[in-house]
Write a protein that holds these residues in place. Structure first.
Motif, mmCIF file in Angstrom:
data_model
loop_
_atom_site.group_PDB
_atom_site.id
_atom_site.type_symbol
_atom_site.label_atom_id
_atom_site.label_comp_id
_atom_site.label_asym_id
_atom_site.label_seq_id
_atom_site.Cartn_x
_atom_site.Cartn_y
_atom_site.Cartn_z
ATOM 1 N N MET A 1 0.833 -1.212 0.000
ATOM 2 C CA MET A 1 0.000 0.000 0.000
ATOM 3 C C MET A 1 0.866 1.260 0.000
ATOM 4 O O MET A 1 0.682 2.161 -0.799
ATOM 5 C CB MET A 1 -0.895 -0.006 1.247
ATOM 6 N N SER B 1 1.484 4.383 -3.195
ATOM 7 C CA SER B 1 1.309 5.824 -3.087
ATOM 8 C C SER B 1 2.622 6.581 -3.262
ATOM 9 O O SER B 1 2.639 7.665 -3.817
ATOM 10 C CB SER B 1 0.628 6.183 -1.773
ATOM 11 N N VAL B 2 3.731 5.984 -2.819
ATOM 12 C CA VAL B 2 5.008 6.681 -2.975
ATOM 13 C C VAL B 2 5.415 6.720 -4.442
ATOM 14 O O VAL B 2 5.900 7.729 -4.940
ATOM 15 C CB VAL B 2 6.111 6.017 -2.114
ATOM 16 N N ILE C 1 3.160 8.900 -8.184
ATOM 17 C CA ILE C 1 3.420 10.191 -8.823
ATOM 18 C C ILE C 1 4.633 10.147 -9.753
ATOM 19 O O ILE C 1 4.503 10.488 -10.934
ATOM 20 C CB ILE C 1 3.525 11.321 -7.767
ATOM 21 N N PHE D 1 3.851 8.014 -12.808
ATOM 22 C CA PHE D 1 2.908 8.731 -13.666
ATOM 23 C C PHE D 1 3.647 9.750 -14.545
ATOM 24 O O PHE D 1 3.484 9.767 -15.759
ATOM 25 C CB PHE D 1 1.887 9.431 -12.767
ATOM 26 N N VAL E 1 -9.879 12.675 1.140
ATOM 27 C CA VAL E 1 -10.589 11.596 0.451
ATOM 28 C C VAL E 1 -11.939 12.110 -0.067
ATOM 29 O O VAL E 1 -12.343 11.817 -1.197
ATOM 30 C CB VAL E 1 -10.778 10.363 1.369
ATOM 31 N N MET F 1 -12.728 15.174 -0.884
ATOM 32 C CA MET F 1 -12.484 16.089 -1.994
ATOM 33 C C MET F 1 -12.129 15.313 -3.264
ATOM 34 O O MET F 1 -12.585 15.656 -4.350
ATOM 35 C CB MET F 1 -11.328 17.025 -1.610
ATOM 36 N N GLY F 2 -11.328 14.263 -3.106
ATOM 37 C CA GLY F 2 -10.864 13.521 -4.267
ATOM 38 C C GLY F 2 -11.913 12.619 -4.874
ATOM 39 O O GLY F 2 -11.848 12.280 -6.050
ATOM 40 N N SER F 3 -12.904 12.220 -4.087
ATOM 41 C CA SER F 3 -13.824 11.194 -4.578
ATOM 42 C C SER F 3 -15.202 11.735 -4.934
ATOM 43 O O SER F 3 -16.065 10.975 -5.355
ATOM 44 C CB SER F 3 -13.958 10.079 -3.538
ATOM 45 N N MET G 1 -8.302 2.441 6.836
ATOM 46 C CA MET G 1 -7.050 2.265 6.097
ATOM 47 C C MET G 1 -5.903 3.156 6.549
ATOM 48 O O MET G 1 -4.745 2.793 6.383
ATOM 49 C CB MET G 1 -7.282 2.529 4.595
ATOM 50 N N MET H 1 -7.704 11.005 -15.993
ATOM 51 C CA MET H 1 -6.380 11.613 -15.976
ATOM 52 C C MET H 1 -6.353 12.880 -15.126
ATOM 53 O O MET H 1 -5.326 13.547 -15.041
ATOM 54 C CB MET H 1 -5.956 11.979 -17.413
ATOM 55 N N GLN I 1 -10.770 9.418 -10.613
ATOM 56 C CA GLN I 1 -9.497 9.887 -11.135
ATOM 57 C C GLN I 1 -8.405 8.900 -10.784
ATOM 58 O O GLN I 1 -8.378 8.393 -9.679
ATOM 59 C CB GLN I 1 -9.112 11.223 -10.493
ATOM 60 N N LEU J 1 -5.224 9.807 -10.773
ATOM 61 C CA LEU J 1 -4.358 10.609 -9.926
ATOM 62 C C LEU J 1 -5.051 11.932 -9.605
ATOM 63 O O LEU J 1 -5.135 12.802 -10.454
ATOM 64 C CB LEU J 1 -3.028 10.876 -10.641
ATOM 65 N N PRO J 2 -5.576 12.061 -8.403
ATOM 66 C CA PRO J 2 -6.224 13.332 -8.030
ATOM 67 C C PRO J 2 -5.159 14.411 -7.838
ATOM 68 O O PRO J 2 -4.736 14.706 -6.713
ATOM 69 C CB PRO J 2 -6.966 13.007 -6.735
ATOM 70 N N LEU K 1 -5.493 17.653 -5.595
ATOM 71 C CA LEU K 1 -5.521 17.253 -4.190
ATOM 72 C C LEU K 1 -4.118 16.926 -3.675
ATOM 73 O O LEU K 1 -3.696 17.401 -2.618
ATOM 74 C CB LEU K 1 -6.445 16.040 -4.043
ATOM 75 N N ILE K 2 -3.394 16.107 -4.458
ATOM 76 C CA ILE K 2 -2.047 15.706 -4.050
ATOM 77 C C ILE K 2 -1.147 16.933 -3.921
ATOM 78 O O ILE K 2 -0.391 17.076 -2.962
ATOM 79 C CB ILE K 2 -1.424 14.730 -5.085
ATOM 80 N N GLY L 1 0.702 11.271 -1.275
ATOM 81 C CA GLY L 1 0.002 10.280 -2.096
ATOM 82 C C GLY L 1 -0.729 9.217 -1.298
ATOM 83 O O GLY L 1 -1.401 8.359 -1.890
ATOM 84 N N ILE M 1 -4.374 8.306 -2.197
ATOM 85 C CA ILE M 1 -4.780 7.914 -3.554
ATOM 86 C C ILE M 1 -5.650 6.651 -3.554
ATOM 87 O O ILE M 1 -6.742 6.654 -4.128
ATOM 88 C CB ILE M 1 -3.547 7.704 -4.465
ATOM 89 N N VAL M 2 -5.168 5.600 -2.904
ATOM 90 C CA VAL M 2 -5.933 4.345 -2.914
ATOM 91 C C VAL M 2 -7.293 4.509 -2.221
ATOM 92 O O VAL M 2 -8.321 4.112 -2.786
ATOM 93 C CB VAL M 2 -5.101 3.177 -2.341
ATOM 94 N N VAL N 1 -9.034 7.169 -2.101
ATOM 95 C CA VAL N 1 -9.853 7.961 -3.033
ATOM 96 C C VAL N 1 -10.422 7.057 -4.137
ATOM 97 O O VAL N 1 -11.610 7.148 -4.473
ATOM 98 C CB VAL N 1 -9.053 9.144 -3.635
#
Lengths: 173, 192
Positions: free
Chosen positions: A1, A5-6, A9, A12, A122, A124-126, A171, B101, B144, B146-147, B150-151, B163, B166-167, B169
């Protein structure tokens, strides 16, 4: 996990550039062109952000937020939602710039790594600015009767809000 | 809507400050709030540009088109009335990919394009079709990969692991979109 996340970015960024180079795209020119649109959209939110940050700071400093949060906290704690993210959960479907301002404020006050900061992240992102989306898309083609769009979209938002708190406590404790 | 919320917040704040005896603090908060809005914008600007710049590369290099093909099975399920090689379907897919994206700016015009195509398929009726409602629902749940905004915000406010969210989200977005799709599928039979 933690690794996902590390590495998400940098992987990507690198994959976009590598793919661009393989396809013989002028990656640098493209990047600059895209970055310009980032400047434009950031400038676009400055004015609403000022307006909203003023209102939110006043709301918090006057003690109004505390009063409302206290009144609603029994209901919210039932679904595990801290009172501090209440304004965000209410404004999220209505205004994108307002919720961006609220998240900024939460990060400033409680820190992005606090429990509240994580739930706000979370949330905001979702979720999305539902009413804005409906207004823009249906407005563009002149739809008069939106039928079941609003109840369906709001169910998605409400689910997202409740599960944000749940997922963070499961989580990211 | 924002008129009442914004106006109401300020009026309520002032009224409450009279009771709590925090008029001075509330007045100071107004100017401090304005100043901190600008600070936040400046600290976000650079990172924002990084993401919108990368998104443009993704668009030009055809990474977006590649994803369109991957999404076909899902889009078929959600939009049973839209033919898979119609202009409406390709517009829908482009919008979904742009959203995935995190290309907010590019996603909106693509979405408008998609809703126009759906409107055409619905013979320009003033009532939204089931496919149009479904399209809005999946757009409002904001899935998304990659948000980015937010990041970058978490980063600029000094998060130890920006990050990390991310999961969670992804999970919450999927749960939310499934809930929205189920409600839409149930309600579409009742509203005409």
């Amino acid at each position: 996990m933690k690794y996902i996340s590390v590495y998400a970015i940098p992987v990507f960024i690198v994959s976009f550039i590598v793919f661009g180079l393989i396809r013989k795209v002028n990656v640098y020119e493209c990047f600059v062109e895209g970055a310009k649109s980032g400047v434009e959209s950031m400038f676009g939110i400055i004015a609403p952000l000022v307006g909203l940050m003023v209102a939110i700071s006043m709301f918090r400093e006057s003690g109004a937020l505390e009063i409302i949060a206290k009144a609603l906290s029994p209901i919210l704690s039932y679904v595990g939602l801290p009172a501090e993210v209440l304004p965000l959960s209410i404004l999220r479907p209505i205004s994108g710039s307002a919720s961006l301002a609220l998240v900024t404020d939460i990060f400033k006050t409680y820190g992005p790594d606090s429990q509240i900061g994580k739930i706000a992240s979370v949330m905001m992102g979702s979720t999305e600015t539902t009413f804005y989306t409906i207004a823009v898309y249906f407005g563009a083609v002149g739809i008069k009767n939106t039928r079941h769009t609003i109840p369906s979209a709001l169910s998605a938002d409400l689910t997202g809000i409740i599960f944000s708190a749940l997922i963070v406590s499961l989580m990211l404790k | 809507m924002m008129n009442y919320i914004w106006g109401g917040m300020i009026l309520l704040s002032f009224a409450v400050s009279l009771f709590t005896g925090r008029v001075e603090e509330t007045a100071a908060a107004a100017t401090a709030g304005a100043a901190s809005a600008i600070e936040s914008c400046i600290s976000l600007l650079g990172i924002m540009c990084l993401w919108t710049g990368l998104a443009k590369i993704g668009e030009k290099s055809g990474i977006i088109n590649f994803f369109s093909h991957l999404l076909r099975p899902i889009t078929k399920l959600l939009f049973p009335n839209v033919k898979s090689n119609s202009p409406a379907m390709s517009a829908i897919v482009m919008n979904i990919v742009a959203n995935l994206m995190g290309m907010g700016n590019a996603a909106t015009p693509l979405g408008i394009n998609a809703i126009k195509e759906l409107h055409k398929e619905n013979k320009y009726r003033p009532d939204a079709s089931n496919d149009m409602c479904m399209f809005i629902v999946i757009n409002t749940a904001s899935i998304q990969l990659l948000p980015a905004t937010l990041i970058s915000m978490r980063q600029s406010f000094g998060s130890a692991n920006p990050g990390e969210v991310i999961v969670p989200v992804w999970i919450v977005s999927i749960i939310a979109v499934v809930a929205g799709v189920i409600v839409a599928k149930i309600l579409e039979k009742r509203t005409l």
